[in-house]
Scaffold this active site. Sequence first.
Site, mmCIF file in Angstrom:
data_model
loop_
_atom_site.group_PDB
_atom_site.id
_atom_site.type_symbol
_atom_site.label_atom_id
_atom_site.label_comp_id
_atom_site.label_asym_id
_atom_site.label_seq_id
_atom_site.Cartn_x
_atom_site.Cartn_y
_atom_site.Cartn_z
ATOM 1 N N GLU A 40 -6.885 12.061 0.409
ATOM 2 C CA GLU A 40 -6.785 10.603 0.294
ATOM 3 C C GLU A 40 -5.843 10.159 1.406
ATOM 4 O O GLU A 40 -4.629 10.367 1.327
ATOM 5 C CB GLU A 40 -6.231 10.234 -1.092
ATOM 6 N N ARG A 44 -1.102 3.372 4.869
ATOM 7 C CA ARG A 44 0.312 3.001 5.043
ATOM 8 C C ARG A 44 0.697 3.091 6.507
ATOM 9 O O ARG A 44 1.815 2.740 6.881
ATOM 10 C CB ARG A 44 1.203 3.940 4.219
ATOM 11 N N THR A 67 -4.071 3.581 -0.818
ATOM 12 C CA THR A 67 -3.210 2.410 -0.539
ATOM 13 C C THR A 67 -4.029 1.287 0.099
ATOM 14 O O THR A 67 -3.570 0.601 1.007
ATOM 15 C CB THR A 67 -1.981 2.790 0.330
ATOM 16 N N LYS A 127 -6.801 4.937 -11.642
ATOM 17 C CA LYS A 127 -5.556 5.588 -11.234
ATOM 18 C C LYS A 127 -4.442 5.113 -12.170
ATOM 19 O O LYS A 127 -4.515 3.991 -12.709
ATOM 20 C CB LYS A 127 -5.281 5.187 -9.787
HETATM 21 C C1 3PG Z 1 0.253 7.458 -4.411
HETATM 22 O O1 3PG Z 1 -0.045 6.700 -3.497
HETATM 23 O O2 3PG Z 1 -0.556 7.788 -5.262
HETATM 24 C C2 3PG Z 1 1.682 7.934 -4.507
HETATM 25 O O3 3PG Z 1 2.396 7.673 -3.347
HETATM 26 C C3 3PG Z 1 1.798 9.364 -4.852
HETATM 27 O O4 3PG Z 1 3.061 9.523 -5.419
HETATM 28 P P1 3PG Z 1 3.991 10.744 -5.039
HETATM 29 O O5 3PG Z 1 4.420 10.516 -3.610
HETATM 30 O O6 3PG Z 1 5.160 10.680 -6.000
HETATM 31 O O7 3PG Z 1 3.208 12.007 -5.167
#
Ligand code: 3PG
Length: 210
Positions: A40, A44, A67, A127
């Site tokens: 994924e 960002r 994101t 999610k």
């Molecule tokens: C996401 O976008 O799903 C999160 O940033 C994942 O969270 P983590 O960095 O705590 O694994």
Amino acid sequence: MSLHDLFTSNPVIPVVVVDSVDQGINVAHALLAGGITTAEVTFRTAAAPDAIREMSRIDGLNVGAGTVLNVAQAEAAIKAGATYIVSPGFSANVVRYCQEAGVPVLPACTDGTLIMAALEYGLDTVKFFPANIMGGIPAMSSFASVFPQLRFVPTGGVNAQNLAEYLAVPHIAACGGSWMVDKKLIHANQWDTITSLCAQAMTIAKETGR
Ligand code: 3PG
């Protein structure tokens, strides 16, 4: 590929942040070497669309976009070859756009109102982010008692230490996280470490019967 098939073959989804196409390609090979066949790639960074495009050309890798905050990003991601779209919240516009494009979409829904909105759009998997802050397994289990048809993909605070606990829960379809593709590892070109962490995650997943 449907989300169901994606999560069956990849119970652990690496959430990837890359600053360049090269980093994306290196991450892709490291994931595949560790037995993970999806990434994924998050919007960002400005590199996301180009990284998705080039990573999608790698044999055996299924690349999604994460994101994704708006329709413009969803459009850019799909044009670049993303095969699924993940959002940190629920946007009806993004969901509708992806459905019209025929691309599976996974919005984050962490309360009953958002879950009901997702159900109204015909979604059966959402999610759950940030899972560790929003009540983790107990919260998802409470929702499962009133939305038994729904499956969750928790992210946020999932790691090698608690992965088995999450994957043991039947209404959890898969877990996402950045721990095996930590930015520090990417910036230090620690591709072998990323491969080992992916292999470890897949071993943990298999031990839970996934
Ligand atoms: C996401 O976008 O799903 C999160 O940033 C994942 O969270 P983590 O960095 O705590 O694994």
